[in-house]
Scaffold this motif. Sequence first.
Motif, PDB file in Angstrom:
ATOM      1  N   GLN A 118       0.834  -1.204   0.000  1.00 15.16           N
ATOM      2  CA  GLN A 118       0.000   0.000   0.000  1.00 15.16           C
ATOM      3  C   GLN A 118       0.873   1.260   0.000  1.00 15.16           C
ATOM      4  O   GLN A 118       0.539   2.249  -0.652  1.00 15.16           O
ATOM      5  CB  GLN A 118      -0.924  -0.001   1.221  1.00 15.16           C
ATOM      6  CG  GLN A 118      -2.008  -1.063   1.195  1.00 15.16           C
ATOM      7  CD  GLN A 118      -3.050  -0.820   0.117  1.00 15.16           C
ATOM      8  OE1 GLN A 118      -3.301   0.313  -0.283  1.00 15.16           O
ATOM      9  NE2 GLN A 118      -3.663  -1.888  -0.373  1.00 15.16           N
ATOM     10  N   LYS A 119       1.990   1.217   0.726  1.00 17.66           N
ATOM     11  CA  LYS A 119       2.913   2.349   0.748  1.00 17.66           C
ATOM     12  C   LYS A 119       3.469   2.616  -0.652  1.00 17.66           C
ATOM     13  O   LYS A 119       3.502   3.763  -1.112  1.00 17.66           O
ATOM     14  CB  LYS A 119       4.059   2.079   1.725  1.00 17.66           C
ATOM     15  CG  LYS A 119       5.022   3.252   1.879  1.00 17.66           C
ATOM     16  CD  LYS A 119       6.237   2.886   2.715  1.00 17.66           C
ATOM     17  CE  LYS A 119       7.210   2.064   1.888  1.00 17.66           C
ATOM     18  NZ  LYS A 119       8.509   1.852   2.558  1.00 17.66           N
ATOM     19  N   ASN A 120       3.907   1.540  -1.323  1.00 18.49           N
ATOM     20  CA  ASN A 120       4.433   1.700  -2.686  1.00 18.49           C
ATOM     21  C   ASN A 120       3.365   2.217  -3.640  1.00 18.49           C
ATOM     22  O   ASN A 120       3.647   3.016  -4.538  1.00 18.49           O
ATOM     23  CB  ASN A 120       4.982   0.362  -3.192  1.00 18.49           C
ATOM     24  CG  ASN A 120       6.220  -0.084  -2.436  1.00 18.49           C
ATOM     25  OD1 ASN A 120       6.945   0.748  -1.891  1.00 18.49           O
ATOM     26  ND2 ASN A 120       6.466  -1.375  -2.393  1.00 18.49           N
ATOM     27  N   LEU A 121       2.129   1.762  -3.431  1.00 18.96           N
ATOM     28  CA  LEU A 121       1.016   2.210  -4.273  1.00 18.96           C
ATOM     29  C   LEU A 121       0.837   3.727  -4.160  1.00 18.96           C
ATOM     30  O   LEU A 121       0.680   4.426  -5.168  1.00 18.96           O
ATOM     31  CB  LEU A 121      -0.259   1.487  -3.851  1.00 18.96           C
ATOM     32  CG  LEU A 121      -1.463   1.559  -4.809  1.00 18.96           C
ATOM     33  CD1 LEU A 121      -1.211   0.707  -6.047  1.00 18.96           C
ATOM     34  CD2 LEU A 121      -2.724   1.079  -4.101  1.00 18.96           C
ATOM     35  N   LEU A 122       0.865   4.230  -2.931  1.00 16.76           N
ATOM     36  CA  LEU A 122       0.663   5.661  -2.700  1.00 16.76           C
ATOM     37  C   LEU A 122       1.884   6.487  -3.099  1.00 16.76           C
ATOM     38  O   LEU A 122       1.747   7.593  -3.621  1.00 16.76           O
ATOM     39  CB  LEU A 122       0.319   5.914  -1.234  1.00 16.76           C
ATOM     40  CG  LEU A 122      -0.985   5.301  -0.723  1.00 16.76           C
ATOM     41  CD1 LEU A 122      -1.235   5.730   0.714  1.00 16.76           C
ATOM     42  CD2 LEU A 122      -2.168   5.677  -1.595  1.00 16.76           C
ATOM     43  N   GLN A 123       3.063   5.957  -2.851  1.00 15.17           N
ATOM     44  CA  GLN A 123       4.273   6.694  -3.193  1.00 15.17           C
ATOM     45  C   GLN A 123       4.437   6.867  -4.699  1.00 15.17           C
ATOM     46  O   GLN A 123       5.021   7.850  -5.155  1.00 15.17           O
ATOM     47  CB  GLN A 123       5.505   5.989  -2.616  1.00 15.17           C
ATOM     48  CG  GLN A 123       5.687   6.200  -1.122  1.00 15.17           C
ATOM     49  CD  GLN A 123       6.912   5.508  -0.584  1.00 15.17           C
ATOM     50  OE1 GLN A 123       7.352   4.487  -1.110  1.00 15.17           O
ATOM     51  NE2 GLN A 123       7.496   6.062   0.472  1.00 15.17           N
ATOM     52  N   ASN A 124       3.925   5.903  -5.462  1.00 13.31           N
ATOM     53  CA  ASN A 124       4.038   5.954  -6.925  1.00 13.31           C
ATOM     54  C   ASN A 124       2.760   6.423  -7.602  1.00 13.31           C
ATOM     55  O   ASN A 124       2.555   6.168  -8.788  1.00 13.31           O
ATOM     56  CB  ASN A 124       4.432   4.568  -7.469  1.00 13.31           C
ATOM     57  CG  ASN A 124       5.781   4.123  -6.970  1.00 13.31           C
ATOM     58  OD1 ASN A 124       6.749   4.882  -6.994  1.00 13.31           O
ATOM     59  ND2 ASN A 124       5.877   2.894  -6.487  1.00 13.31           N
ATOM     60  N   VAL A 125       1.897   7.090  -6.836  1.00  9.53           N
ATOM     61  CA  VAL A 125       0.591   7.507  -7.364  1.00  9.53           C
ATOM     62  C   VAL A 125       0.723   8.427  -8.576  1.00  9.53           C
ATOM     63  O   VAL A 125      -0.139   8.431  -9.463  1.00  9.53           O
ATOM     64  CB  VAL A 125      -0.244   8.173  -6.241  1.00  9.53           C
ATOM     65  CG1 VAL A 125       0.291   9.564  -5.894  1.00  9.53           C
ATOM     66  CG2 VAL A 125      -1.709   8.248  -6.610  1.00  9.53           C
ATOM     67  N   THR A 126       1.800   9.195  -8.641  1.00 12.22           N
ATOM     68  CA  THR A 126       2.006  10.106  -9.775  1.00 12.22           C
ATOM     69  C   THR A 126       2.098   9.339 -11.090  1.00 12.22           C
ATOM     70  O   THR A 126       1.572   9.789 -12.111  1.00 12.22           O
ATOM     71  CB  THR A 126       3.301  10.929  -9.572  1.00 12.22           C
ATOM     72  OG1 THR A 126       3.177  11.692  -8.372  1.00 12.22           O
ATOM     73  CG2 THR A 126       3.528  11.881 -10.740  1.00 12.22           C
ATOM     74  N   TYR A 127       2.729   8.161 -11.051  1.00 12.54           N
ATOM     75  CA  TYR A 127       3.014   7.418 -12.283  1.00 12.54           C
ATOM     76  C   TYR A 127       1.859   6.547 -12.743  1.00 12.54           C
ATOM     77  O   TYR A 127       1.624   6.432 -13.955  1.00 12.54           O
ATOM     78  CB  TYR A 127       4.271   6.569 -12.086  1.00 12.54           C
ATOM     79  CG  TYR A 127       5.462   7.382 -11.628  1.00 12.54           C
ATOM     80  CD1 TYR A 127       6.115   8.250 -12.500  1.00 12.54           C
ATOM     81  CD2 TYR A 127       5.898   7.321 -10.315  1.00 12.54           C
ATOM     82  CE1 TYR A 127       7.183   9.023 -12.074  1.00 12.54           C
ATOM     83  CE2 TYR A 127       6.968   8.090  -9.877  1.00 12.54           C
ATOM     84  CZ  TYR A 127       7.600   8.938 -10.768  1.00 12.54           C
ATOM     85  OH  TYR A 127       8.648   9.706 -10.330  1.00 12.54           O
ATOM     86  N   ASN A 179      -1.330  11.999  -0.910  1.00 17.27           N
ATOM     87  CA  ASN A 179      -0.875  10.617  -0.798  1.00 17.27           C
ATOM     88  C   ASN A 179       0.450  10.511  -0.055  1.00 17.27           C
ATOM     89  O   ASN A 179       0.654   9.574   0.726  1.00 17.27           O
ATOM     90  CB  ASN A 179      -0.762   9.996  -2.193  1.00 17.27           C
ATOM     91  CG  ASN A 179      -2.109   9.594  -2.749  1.00 17.27           C
ATOM     92  OD1 ASN A 179      -2.623   8.525  -2.469  1.00 17.27           O
ATOM     93  ND2 ASN A 179      -2.711  10.461  -3.546  1.00 17.27           N
ATOM     94  N   LYS A 180       1.341  11.470  -0.274  1.00 17.35           N
ATOM     95  CA  LYS A 180       2.599  11.472   0.481  1.00 17.35           C
ATOM     96  C   LYS A 180       2.337  11.692   1.971  1.00 17.35           C
ATOM     97  O   LYS A 180       2.999  11.090   2.820  1.00 17.35           O
ATOM     98  CB  LYS A 180       3.527  12.558  -0.059  1.00 17.35           C
ATOM     99  CG  LYS A 180       4.173  12.197  -1.388  1.00 17.35           C
ATOM    100  CD  LYS A 180       5.119  13.288  -1.869  1.00 17.35           C
ATOM    101  CE  LYS A 180       5.789  12.873  -3.172  1.00 17.35           C
ATOM    102  NZ  LYS A 180       6.670  13.932  -3.713  1.00 17.35           N
ATOM    103  N   ARG A 181       1.378  12.537   2.271  1.00 17.78           N
ATOM    104  CA  ARG A 181       1.021  12.778   3.678  1.00 17.78           C
ATOM    105  C   ARG A 181       0.426  11.521   4.296  1.00 17.78           C
ATOM    106  O   ARG A 181       0.696  11.193   5.463  1.00 17.78           O
ATOM    107  CB  ARG A 181       0.028  13.935   3.764  1.00 17.78           C
ATOM    108  CG  ARG A 181      -0.289  14.362   5.176  1.00 17.78           C
ATOM    109  CD  ARG A 181      -1.244  15.564   5.189  1.00 17.78           C
ATOM    110  NE  ARG A 181      -1.481  16.029   6.539  1.00 17.78           N
ATOM    111  CZ  ARG A 181      -2.381  15.492   7.372  1.00 17.78           C
ATOM    112  NH1 ARG A 181      -3.127  14.487   6.971  1.00 17.78           N
ATOM    113  NH2 ARG A 181      -2.534  15.961   8.601  1.00 17.78           N
ATOM    114  N   ALA A 182      -0.386  10.796   3.526  1.00 15.48           N
ATOM    115  CA  ALA A 182      -0.974   9.553   4.022  1.00 15.48           C
ATOM    116  C   ALA A 182       0.107   8.523   4.332  1.00 15.48           C
ATOM    117  O   ALA A 182       0.024   7.797   5.328  1.00 15.48           O
ATOM    118  CB  ALA A 182      -1.960   8.991   3.003  1.00 15.48           C
ATOM    119  N   VAL A 183       1.126   8.462   3.483  1.00 15.91           N
ATOM    120  CA  VAL A 183       2.241   7.541   3.730  1.00 15.91           C
ATOM    121  C   VAL A 183       2.947   7.912   5.026  1.00 15.91           C
ATOM    122  O   VAL A 183       3.231   7.051   5.871  1.00 15.91           O
ATOM    123  CB  VAL A 183       3.246   7.558   2.550  1.00 15.91           C
ATOM    124  CG1 VAL A 183       4.520   6.813   2.919  1.00 15.91           C
ATOM    125  CG2 VAL A 183       2.623   6.946   1.310  1.00 15.91           C
TER     126      VAL A 183
END
Length: 204
Positions: A118-127, A179-183
Amino acid sequence: MIENELIALWQSSPKHEQIKFERSKLMLEVQDKLDSFDRAVKRRDWIEIGAAIFIVVPLFAYETYRQPNYLTKFGAIWIIMYCFYVTYRLLKAKKNKPQENCSYLEYLKQSKGYLEKQKNLLQNVTYWYILPALIGAIIMLTGMSDLLNKSWQEIIRIKKLWKMLPIMILITVFIDQINKRAVKKELLPRIKKVNELIHLMEEK
């Protein structure tokens, strides 16, 4: 008062009893945080997938039929495919949800893997989330404004185009920051707690 008595009791206990107390406390805390996070993920997925399938897809399917410009049609089809891709990514991440029919240590390890996904999902949300949507919007905007058949001077004079671009950029930055804040606020503390409990349970 009760909390102070518990702390005093814990501090006066032998070392192995302290570890047991800390482990139990962490178990309850981690389990509660994992349950609340799982509910938030379910709510997010229902909203995202529901909006994509029942609102965005029918709307852009209609635009594909209605718009005469082929580039605009292609942009609308792009958005539809994007919706299915987002749905796929969310459901794929959900497959990593920990199973309850295993030992607690294994459950924690699976939870750690689930949280990392889930962390990777949110961190890469831009792509995987923002850029594909922007590309589709730009393709549609290009077709609807017939930009390919206009000179640079004509394009510069299209006020609607230059008003939309800053809005699109602001939306992109806003989604990325949320999304970065959520991470930072939600996922990293949970991962840390799970790691602490795994470490305690693996101690001999």
